[in-house]
Design a protein around this motif. Structure first.
Motif, PDB file in Angstrom:
ATOM      1  N   ARG A   1      24.116  47.315  63.385  1.00  0.00           N
ATOM      2  CA  ARG A   1      22.939  46.936  62.864  1.00  0.00           C
ATOM      3  C   ARG A   1      21.949  47.679  63.206  1.00  0.00           C
ATOM      4  O   ARG A   1      21.669  47.767  64.640  1.00  0.00           O
ATOM      5  N   VAL A   2      21.098  48.440  62.592  1.00  0.00           N
ATOM      6  CA  VAL A   2      19.870  49.092  63.024  1.00  0.00           C
ATOM      7  C   VAL A   2      18.628  48.274  62.796  1.00  0.00           C
ATOM      8  O   VAL A   2      18.156  48.218  61.980  1.00  0.00           O
ATOM      9  N   GLY A   3      18.105  47.962  63.934  1.00  0.00           N
ATOM     10  CA  GLY A   3      17.106  47.105  63.895  1.00  0.00           C
ATOM     11  C   GLY A   3      16.265  46.531  65.169  1.00  0.00           C
ATOM     12  O   GLY A   3      15.198  45.936  65.181  1.00  0.00           O
ATOM     13  N   LEU A   4      16.951  46.975  66.548  1.00  0.00           N
ATOM     14  CA  LEU A   4      16.236  46.560  67.866  1.00  0.00           C
ATOM     15  C   LEU A   4      14.791  47.361  67.823  1.00  0.00           C
ATOM     16  O   LEU A   4      14.774  48.277  67.286  1.00  0.00           O
TER      17      LEU A   4
ATOM     18  N   GLY B   1      15.287  51.021  62.202  1.00  0.00           N
ATOM     19  CA  GLY B   1      14.756  49.943  61.147  1.00  0.00           C
ATOM     20  C   GLY B   1      13.554  50.378  60.814  1.00  0.00           C
ATOM     21  O   GLY B   1      12.634  51.312  61.370  1.00  0.00           O
ATOM     22  N   ASN B   2      13.000  49.640  59.752  1.00  0.00           N
ATOM     23  CA  ASN B   2      11.745  49.940  59.086  1.00  0.00           C
ATOM     24  C   ASN B   2      10.834  48.508  58.759  1.00  0.00           C
ATOM     25  O   ASN B   2      11.632  47.552  58.828  1.00  0.00           O
TER      26      ASN B   2
ATOM     27  N   VAL C   1      17.281  47.237  58.938  1.00  0.00           N
ATOM     28  CA  VAL C   1      16.158  46.285  58.452  1.00  0.00           C
ATOM     29  C   VAL C   1      15.409  46.903  57.256  1.00  0.00           C
ATOM     30  O   VAL C   1      15.209  48.001  57.645  1.00  0.00           O
ATOM     31  N   PHE C   2      15.169  46.329  56.406  1.00  0.00           N
ATOM     32  CA  PHE C   2      14.719  47.009  55.043  1.00  0.00           C
ATOM     33  C   PHE C   2      15.254  48.200  54.624  1.00  0.00           C
ATOM     34  O   PHE C   2      14.602  48.939  53.944  1.00  0.00           O
ATOM     35  N   SER C   3      16.446  48.422  54.640  1.00  0.00           N
ATOM     36  CA  SER C   3      17.305  49.587  54.071  1.00  0.00           C
ATOM     37  C   SER C   3      16.907  49.950  52.866  1.00  0.00           C
ATOM     38  O   SER C   3      16.849  50.956  52.205  1.00  0.00           O
ATOM     39  N   PRO C   4      16.892  48.679  51.690  1.00  0.00           N
ATOM     40  CA  PRO C   4      16.788  48.981  50.395  1.00  0.00           C
ATOM     41  C   PRO C   4      15.501  49.742  50.190  1.00  0.00           C
ATOM     42  O   PRO C   4      15.241  50.398  49.190  1.00  0.00           O
ATOM     43  N   LEU C   5      14.452  49.733  50.962  1.00  0.00           N
ATOM     44  CA  LEU C   5      13.056  50.449  50.955  1.00  0.00           C
ATOM     45  C   LEU C   5      13.255  51.817  51.172  1.00  0.00           C
ATOM     46  O   LEU C   5      13.002  52.778  50.596  1.00  0.00           O
ATOM     47  N   THR C   6      13.843  52.171  52.299  1.00  0.00           N
ATOM     48  CA  THR C   6      14.267  53.410  52.864  1.00  0.00           C
ATOM     49  C   THR C   6      15.574  53.399  53.642  1.00  0.00           C
ATOM     50  O   THR C   6      15.883  52.747  54.527  1.00  0.00           O
ATOM     51  N   ALA C   7      16.463  54.360  53.075  1.00  0.00           N
ATOM     52  CA  ALA C   7      17.956  54.195  53.575  1.00  0.00           C
ATOM     53  C   ALA C   7      18.025  55.529  54.785  1.00  0.00           C
ATOM     54  O   ALA C   7      19.173  55.634  55.155  1.00  0.00           O
ATOM     55  N   GLU C   8      17.058  55.867  55.346  1.00  0.00           N
ATOM     56  CA  GLU C   8      17.086  56.899  56.292  1.00  0.00           C
ATOM     57  C   GLU C   8      17.981  56.618  57.464  1.00  0.00           C
ATOM     58  O   GLU C   8      18.798  57.317  58.025  1.00  0.00           O
ATOM     59  N   CYS C   9      17.454  55.308  58.120  1.00  0.00           N
ATOM     60  CA  CYS C   9      18.308  54.977  59.449  1.00  0.00           C
ATOM     61  C   CYS C   9      19.862  54.835  59.148  1.00  0.00           C
ATOM     62  O   CYS C   9      20.598  55.027  60.056  1.00  0.00           O
ATOM     63  N   GLU C  10      20.452  54.171  58.140  1.00  0.00           N
ATOM     64  CA  GLU C  10      21.682  53.849  57.625  1.00  0.00           C
ATOM     65  C   GLU C  10      22.476  55.341  57.582  1.00  0.00           C
ATOM     66  O   GLU C  10      23.400  55.297  58.162  1.00  0.00           O
ATOM     67  N   GLU C  11      21.808  56.027  56.913  1.00  0.00           N
ATOM     68  CA  GLU C  11      22.463  57.489  56.385  1.00  0.00           C
ATOM     69  C   GLU C  11      22.545  58.181  58.141  1.00  0.00           C
ATOM     70  O   GLU C  11      23.660  59.017  58.114  1.00  0.00           O
ATOM     71  N   ARG C  12      21.565  57.899  58.764  1.00  0.00           N
ATOM     72  CA  ARG C  12      21.650  59.009  60.053  1.00  0.00           C
ATOM     73  C   ARG C  12      22.735  58.396  60.948  1.00  0.00           C
ATOM     74  O   ARG C  12      23.385  58.936  61.616  1.00  0.00           O
TER      75      ARG C  12
ATOM     76  N   ARG D   1       7.216  51.657  57.224  1.00  0.00           N
ATOM     77  CA  ARG D   1       6.964  52.240  58.319  1.00  0.00           C
ATOM     78  C   ARG D   1       8.266  52.032  59.370  1.00  0.00           C
ATOM     79  O   ARG D   1       8.803  50.774  59.484  1.00  0.00           O
ATOM     80  N   PRO D   2       8.588  52.886  60.335  1.00  0.00           N
ATOM     81  CA  PRO D   2       9.489  52.627  61.247  1.00  0.00           C
ATOM     82  C   PRO D   2       9.144  51.386  62.302  1.00  0.00           C
ATOM     83  O   PRO D   2       8.086  51.627  62.527  1.00  0.00           O
ATOM     84  N   ILE D   3      10.011  50.630  62.664  1.00  0.00           N
ATOM     85  CA  ILE D   3       9.944  49.487  63.635  1.00  0.00           C
ATOM     86  C   ILE D   3       9.610  50.127  64.892  1.00  0.00           C
ATOM     87  O   ILE D   3       8.819  50.237  65.590  1.00  0.00           O
ATOM     88  N   VAL D   4      10.681  50.889  65.229  1.00  0.00           N
ATOM     89  CA  VAL D   4      10.655  52.133  66.104  1.00  0.00           C
ATOM     90  C   VAL D   4      11.570  53.318  65.788  1.00  0.00           C
ATOM     91  O   VAL D   4      12.032  53.143  64.736  1.00  0.00           O
ATOM     92  N   ASP D   5      11.501  54.541  66.552  1.00  0.00           N
ATOM     93  CA  ASP D   5      12.205  55.698  66.050  1.00  0.00           C
ATOM     94  C   ASP D   5      13.555  55.468  66.272  1.00  0.00           C
ATOM     95  O   ASP D   5      14.027  54.809  67.270  1.00  0.00           O
ATOM     96  N   PHE D   6      14.510  56.017  65.159  1.00  0.00           N
ATOM     97  CA  PHE D   6      15.891  55.508  65.401  1.00  0.00           C
ATOM     98  C   PHE D   6      16.532  56.420  66.573  1.00  0.00           C
ATOM     99  O   PHE D   6      16.182  57.505  66.879  1.00  0.00           O
ATOM    100  N   HIS D   7      17.503  55.703  67.273  1.00  0.00           N
ATOM    101  CA  HIS D   7      17.908  56.048  68.649  1.00  0.00           C
ATOM    102  C   HIS D   7      19.126  56.835  68.431  1.00  0.00           C
ATOM    103  O   HIS D   7      20.292  55.997  68.629  1.00  0.00           O
ATOM    104  N   SER D   8      19.225  58.058  68.147  1.00  0.00           N
ATOM    105  CA  SER D   8      20.568  58.458  67.868  1.00  0.00           C
ATOM    106  C   SER D   8      21.597  58.797  69.154  1.00  0.00           C
ATOM    107  O   SER D   8      22.726  58.563  68.909  1.00  0.00           O
TER     108      SER D   8
END
Length: 510
Positions: free
Chosen positions: A84-87, A117-118, A153-164, A123-130
């Motif tokens: 889960r991407v959302g912390l 997450g978003n 979090v809110f991936s139906p709006l933007t799927a960038e975090c899931e795809e990364r 807007r990003p909650i925080v930057d995705f941590h690769s």
């Protein structure tokens, strides 16, 4: 175009052969313990009995409850790692937190949280941590997990975090099966995540099942493309369906409803499908099953993906009748009806025996039930009628009179008059409406998304474009796509003129 529709039920495997819009032939065979044998038998029978050459078949559509049964029966499920991407948000309710313990113990192969997450406006909650994600991917690889479900979090709006996250997983875990939540669920993190994890748990079974379907067609000499029916009454290419088995969970009941609409030429009606084990009641809207509102429980798990609004009760042709106290179902002899029912020489008293004794239907040897007390017979028939009437009343959209379409192999249990129903419509080939519904099904595409700072018409147009792209990728002919459902809801509690828009389109197979 010649199409064959097959629906595998708990009691019977039904098949229908259609040429364009004409039903040419239908067959009904008992479902086997190995469903593939039932499918092969149905294909063989319908081709031979209709004198149809295999080379003339243009498409085969199959509907099955195989995946739903796997979850309900807790079998053939693959352990899944949940990412889960959302912390720092969403940490208090981890993945699998609301699953039944017995199911979680089978599927849960560990859960992991990642920063990212978003917000609701993208807007990003925080930057995705690769770096964190790469460390998690290493742990998943070392644990030998072969299937992963990723939600953000809110991936139906933007799927960038899931795809990364998926990209890093593929780099570190070659060959791993990945399910992304934005491809499946709607808004609502936990429910969408649950759908994702269920799908991931079924991927291995879906791959082997689809391969078996393809093999069954090949053994019958059919080279036509294979489609699998979906929960909303549509179909997709078998290869596409193998990636999203969760979409085929309730395809049996939707096949019956689509078949009922086709056979009756009614777009708005109640459909009652009485099979061998259960009676399914649903409502047609514009010829398609009414969808369930938001949360749907599957195997005890909260989900929010597209599912038909269907009420099932434990009444069918194979339902066991107890004399004292009088009861019908929910226990059923299922596909062993031809061996266990009294009219076929068995010892179990079933609803079909009662129907034969009452003169409602002619099956088997009626002399085997001549000894039944008519008080018992009348009481059981009345009980069946009251069970159906109560369920119909619960499913009616309002108090107005509405027609009812009676289908299914045991439709003879449906009374001719039901309170609140304008007429009970019985159609030709109604006993195999499910197979006919599979044969006539179209390909669909759906979008459920929040749009900001644009007008209603533009939001609908954008959603429609995405829905059409999904339909085309699933096998729809672009020139035949049409809009069948639009729903928009202004979200007053969100800034930026937010509008939640849901659009569904359908098109014929290519």
């Amino acid at each position: 175009m010649i199409k064959i529709g097959i629906d595998v039920g708990g009691t019977n495997t039904d098949a229908a052969l259609l040429e364009d819009t004409q039903v040419r032939h239908v067959v009904k065979t008992p479902t086997t313990a190995d469903i593939m044998n039932g499918i092969r038998t149905s294909l063989k029978n319908i081709l031979e009995e209709s004198n149809t050459d295999t080379s003339s078949v243009d498409a085969v559509m199959i509907g099955t409850t195989h995946y739903n049964n796997a979850v309900v029966q807790r079998r053939a499920l693959t352990p899944v790692a949940a990412v889960r991407v959302g912390l720092p948000a969403s940490a208090s309710l981890p993945p699998f937190c609301d699953w039944p313990e017995d199911l979680a113990s089978i599927v849960n192969a560990g859960h992991y949280m990642v920063r990212g997450g978003n917000e609701y406006d993208g807007r990003p909650i925080v930057d995705f941590h690769s770096e964190d994600m790469r460390e998690i991917a290493t742990k998943i690889r070392d644990a030998g997990v072969t299937s992963v479900g990723i939600s953000a979090v809110f991936s139906p709006l933007t799927a960038e975090c899931e795809e990364r996250a998926a990209e890093i997983l593929r780099e570190e875990c070659p060959g791993v099966a990945i399910t992304l939540s934005h491809d499946l669920g709607r808004l609502g993190l936990l429910e969408r995540e649950n759908v994702t994890l269920l799908n991931a748990a079924l991927l291995e079974l879906a791959t082997t099942t689809t391969a078996a379907f393809v093999k069954a067609l090949a053994e019958c000499g059919i080279e036509a493309p294979l489609y699998i029916t979906q929960n909303d009454g549509s179909i997709v290419h078998a290869e596409y369906a193998a990636k999203f088995p969760i979409y085929s969970f309730s395809s049996g009941s939707t096949n019956s409803m689509r078949g009922a609409a086709f056979l009756s030429a009614l777009d708005h009606a109640i459909v009652v499908d009485v099979g061998g084990t259960t009676t399914d009641i649903g409502c047609l809207r514009q010829g398609f099953p009414r969808e369930a509102n938001n949360v749907v429980r599957v195997g005890g798990i909260r989900t929010n993906f597209r599912m038909p609004d269907v009420l099932s009760i434990g009444l069918g042709g194979g339902s066991v009748v107890n004399k004292s106290p009088l009861s019908v179902g929910p226990l059923s002899v299922g596909y062993e009806l031809a061996q266990q029912a009294r009219i076929f020489g068995g010892k179990e008293l079933t609803a079909t025996d009662i129907a034969v004794a009452s003169g409602r239907v002619t099956l088997g040897k009626s002399s085997f039930v001549n000894d039944l007390d008519q008080t018992l017979v009348g009481g059981a028939i009345e009980l069946c009628a009251s069970m159906i009437a109560e369920a119909v009343d619960r499913m009616k959209p309002d108090s107005s009179q509405i027609p009812l379409i009676a289908v299914g192999g045991a439709a003879f249990l449906i009374p001719d008059r039901i309170p609140g129903i304008s007429e009970v419509v019985k159609v030709p080939h109604g006993s195999v409406a499910n197979a006919i519904g599979a044969a006539i099904a179209q390909v669909s595409g759906e979008v459920d998304q929040i749009f900001h700072n644009i007008g209603r018409e533009e939001a609908i147009d954008r959603a429609r474009e995405v829905a059409e792209e999904k339909a085309i990728s699933a096998g729809a002919n672009p020139s035949t796509i049409q809009l069948v459902e639009v729903e928009d809801l202004p979200l007053a509690y969100l800034p930026g003129n937010a509008l939640r828009t849901r659009v569904r389109v359908v098109g014929d197979i290519t």
